[in-house]
Motif scaffolding. Structure first.
Motif, PDB file in Angstrom:
ATOM      1  N   ILE A  72       0.826  -1.219   0.000  1.00 37.88           N
ATOM      2  CA  ILE A  72       0.000   0.000   0.000  1.00 37.88           C
ATOM      3  C   ILE A  72       0.860   1.268   0.000  1.00 37.88           C
ATOM      4  O   ILE A  72       0.376   2.363  -0.282  1.00 37.88           O
ATOM      5  N   LYS A  73       2.168   1.134   0.310  1.00 40.43           N
ATOM      6  CA  LYS A  73       3.064   2.291   0.339  1.00 40.43           C
ATOM      7  C   LYS A  73       3.648   2.615  -1.044  1.00 40.43           C
ATOM      8  O   LYS A  73       4.263   3.656  -1.228  1.00 40.43           O
ATOM      9  N   TYR A  74       3.453   1.685  -1.994  1.00 40.69           N
ATOM     10  CA  TYR A  74       4.107   1.839  -3.292  1.00 40.69           C
ATOM     11  C   TYR A  74       3.230   2.624  -4.268  1.00 40.69           C
ATOM     12  O   TYR A  74       1.990   2.615  -4.176  1.00 40.69           O
ATOM     13  N   ASP A  75       3.894   3.268  -5.228  1.00 40.70           N
ATOM     14  CA  ASP A  75       3.176   4.057  -6.224  1.00 40.70           C
ATOM     15  C   ASP A  75       3.949   4.001  -7.544  1.00 40.70           C
ATOM     16  O   ASP A  75       5.068   3.457  -7.622  1.00 40.70           O
ATOM     17  N   VAL A  76       3.373   4.587  -8.577  1.00 41.87           N
ATOM     18  CA  VAL A  76       3.993   4.612  -9.904  1.00 41.87           C
ATOM     19  C   VAL A  76       5.358   5.284  -9.829  1.00 41.87           C
ATOM     20  O   VAL A  76       5.525   6.310  -9.170  1.00 41.87           O
ATOM     21  N   GLY A  77       6.362   4.667 -10.493  1.00 36.81           N
ATOM     22  CA  GLY A  77       7.705   5.224 -10.536  1.00 36.81           C
ATOM     23  C   GLY A  77       8.667   4.618  -9.554  1.00 36.81           C
ATOM     24  O   GLY A  77       9.890   4.807  -9.686  1.00 36.81           O
ATOM     25  N   GLN A  78       8.155   3.884  -8.557  1.00 38.59           N
ATOM     26  CA  GLN A  78       9.042   3.278  -7.577  1.00 38.59           C
ATOM     27  C   GLN A  78       9.637   1.980  -8.111  1.00 38.59           C
ATOM     28  O   GLN A  78       8.992   1.226  -8.839  1.00 38.59           O
ATOM     29  N   GLU A  79      10.873   1.707  -7.706  1.00 37.51           N
ATOM     30  CA  GLU A  79      11.594   0.501  -8.125  1.00 37.51           C
ATOM     31  C   GLU A  79      11.197  -0.663  -7.227  1.00 37.51           C
ATOM     32  O   GLU A  79      11.141  -0.531  -5.994  1.00 37.51           O
ATOM     33  N   VAL A  80      10.903  -1.835  -7.844  1.00 39.24           N
ATOM     34  CA  VAL A  80      10.557  -3.030  -7.064  1.00 39.24           C
ATOM     35  C   VAL A  80      11.262  -4.245  -7.668  1.00 39.24           C
ATOM     36  O   VAL A  80      11.590  -4.270  -8.859  1.00 39.24           O
ATOM     37  N   THR A  81      11.477  -5.235  -6.824  1.00 42.86           N
ATOM     38  CA  THR A  81      11.980  -6.539  -7.271  1.00 42.86           C
ATOM     39  C   THR A  81      10.962  -7.595  -6.858  1.00 42.86           C
ATOM     40  O   THR A  81      10.626  -7.696  -5.665  1.00 42.86           O
TER      41      THR A  81
END
Length: 551
Positions: A510-519
């Motif tokens: 829920i803390k993530y948004d467009v543009g953030q890097e994820v693996t």
């Protein structure tokens, strides 16, 4: 009318009557067929009635003194007596040892014989669910739905190493038969039992021989006229490796007396399009055929094997060492054959199995696996208990090898009959129950629960090899709800794949948004890839208590 003329008329009438009966009832001309004896008695009775009316022998005294009448009545009694004596002499009451030896049972090694299946080989649908999909597919075919409907056969077969169910179309009514029978039935339904993919396979030339045909093209009549002495078991509908439809007609073989010890001696194949037939001895049947032996027949043979070890009366009275199959069975695909699976329990119907059997529907090969554990009914109840708030119903389990552990795989359906979730129940420790929205998620939860309960698990299973990792920036994110649980769906830059992240398993999403890097570590799913790890955080597997508290 002259005497000779009346006799000729009587003979013609008798032949006509017998012909009509034969054309409608189709009895096999074979002393092992019960229908043949009924046909014989009716013919003799018809001769008797015609003789009485011709001679006008309506008085009791005349009937008693007439030698022909007495002879015909006596012949009927002889035929009935032979049938009854033959039935008794063929029964398990006096042939218990012969019945017990009809089936040869070998002991099998579970982990050696039953390999782990990849998810695209696990049949997640039962016959009822397949019917729903078939009817739904037929309803979408606007050019056919008014003329045809789907037959309810839905034979489960192996087709190109995948479990599928196939069922022909049938004429919607006799009127639709009149208007379409010259072209025949245009195709059949094929359903992939693993992916739920449903397709209507259209044929270049229509099916001319089926259960919904009338007169000589009716498949039962066509087979009877081609093989008048054969006693056929239940027909099944199958397709060969090229997708050509066939009717598979097993021919009964009676090994004990006149009517006892039923197995299969031959198999007749009938091309559903052309009507051409091929006759094989059971040992020469082509490998693509999956239904030479009916599942109910195999179960019956194993019950004879398990209950008659010490004779017929022991199976009724003391029941020492008596075992029988559980109520219900399922199918397992192994090495391009379909095997019938069912549990084995004591005749006292306790809540545990002593093992289970696999029976090959093409060869009758049977293997017993000594694996003590819960009955299928107990496993179904355990699975339903995990989703009791949703009131889903469990299908009859399928036995799988999951990381070397005998495991019941259960599909959970809603009131509409649609599969909503999946459950895995450990056969020997049936308190270990895992539930998931996909087969992949269910397996992951199940492996975690087994580790928590001290069971060593090999993570490099067939399906574990499909785990992949991807990194990138989120270019699109959307939220949805499945069965009351929130899910976030991600798309990453440079990829068209959709990734399913469960909020229950990864609250930080829920803390993530467009543009953030994820693996993401994920497994391929049916509609979206199931995320197993988010930036190194592994998916948590709930214990049974935690799941129950949530419910």
């Amino acid at each position: 009318m002259k005497k000779g003329t009346t006799k000729a008329v009587a003979v013609i009438f008798l032949i006509l009557l017998a012909g009509i009966y034969y054309y409608v009832k189709l009895p096999a001309i074979n002393i092992h067929a019960a229908g043949f004896w009924t046909f014989l008695i009716l013919v003799i009775a018809a001769i008797l009635v015609i003789y009485i009316f011709r001679r006008k022998l309506f008085r009791g005294q005349e009937l008693k003194e007439n030698k022909v009448v007495k002879g015909l009545v006596g012949l009927i009694f002889v035929v009935v007596a032979v049938y009854l004596v033959g039935t008794l002499l063929s029964s398990p009451i006096i042939n218990a040892k012969k019945y017990q030896k009809l089936l040869t049972v070998e002991n099998g090694d579970f982990t050696k014989d039953i390999k782990e299946l990849s998810f695209d080989q696990i049949p997640i649908l039962d016959k009822d669910s397949a019917k729903l999909l078939g009817d739904r597919k037929m309803g979408s075919m606007v050019d056919m739905v008014s003329q045809f409907e789907v037959d309810e056969l839905y034979s489960q077969i192996n087709y190109k190493d995948k479990p599928v169910r196939v069922s022909p179309l049938r004429y919607a009514s006799i009127i639709k038969w009149f208007t379409n029978q010259s072209e025949g039935i245009p195709g059949y339904i094929r359903i992939d039992m693993a992916t739920q993919t449903t397709e209507l396979v259209k044929l270049e030339e229509g099916i001319k021989y089926s259960t919904s045909e009338h007169f000589n093209r009716n498949i039962y009549r066509h087979l009877r006229f081609s093989y008048p002495t054969y006693i056929f078991n239940e027909l099944s509908f199958e397709i060969d490796d090229d997708g050509v439809p066939y009717w598979i007609a097993p021919v009964k073989k009676f090994n004990i007396g006149l009517f006892g010890g039923e197995t299969v001696g031959r198999v007749v194949l009938c091309n559903a399009v052309t009507g051409e037939t091929e006759d094989y001895a059971i040992e020469d049947v082509p490998e693509w055929i999956d239904h030479a032996y009916d599942a109910d027949l195999l179960v019956e043979l194993y019950d004879y094997h398990g209950t008659l070890k010490h004779g017929f009366f022991n199976s009724i009275l003391s029941q020492k060492d008596c075992l029988k199959t559980t109520d219900g069975y399922n199918y397992l695909a192994i090495d391009d054959d379909v095997w019938v699976y069912t549990g084995v329990t004591s005749v006292n119907k306790d809540q545990s199995n002593v093992g289970f059997v696999l029976m090959n529907q093409r060869t009758m090969e049977t293997k017993f696996y000594e694996v003590e554990g819960a009955t299928e009914a107990s496993a179904m109840s355990s699975a339903e208990g995990q989703v009791q708030n949703l009131k889903y119903k469990a299908t009859f389990p399928l036995l799988l090898n999951i990381a070397g552990e005998p495991t019941y795989f259960v599909a959970l359906k809603d009131d509409a009959g649609l599969v909503k979730k999946y459950a895995m129940v450990n056969v020997q420790k049936y308190q270990i129950v895992a539930v998931g929205n996909t087969v992949s998620e269910c397996e992951t939860n199940y492996l975690g629960l087994m580790e928590q309960n001290g069971i060593q698990v090999e993570r490099d299973s067939v399906n574990a090899e499909k785990t992949e990792t991807i990194s990138g920036k989120i270019r699109k994110i959307a939220q949805g709800v499945i069965d009351g649980d929130s899910h976030f769906y991600l798309m990453l830059e440079g990829s068209d794949e959709i990734f399913d992240v469960s909020v229950v398993d990864f609250i930080d999403i829920i803390k993530y948004d467009v543009g953030q890097e994820v693996t993401l570590e994920y497994k391929e799913g049916e509609n979206a890839n199931v995320v197993l790890s988010l930036n190194g955080e592994k998916k948590e597997t709930k214990s049974d208590d935690a799941q129950n508290e949530q419910q």
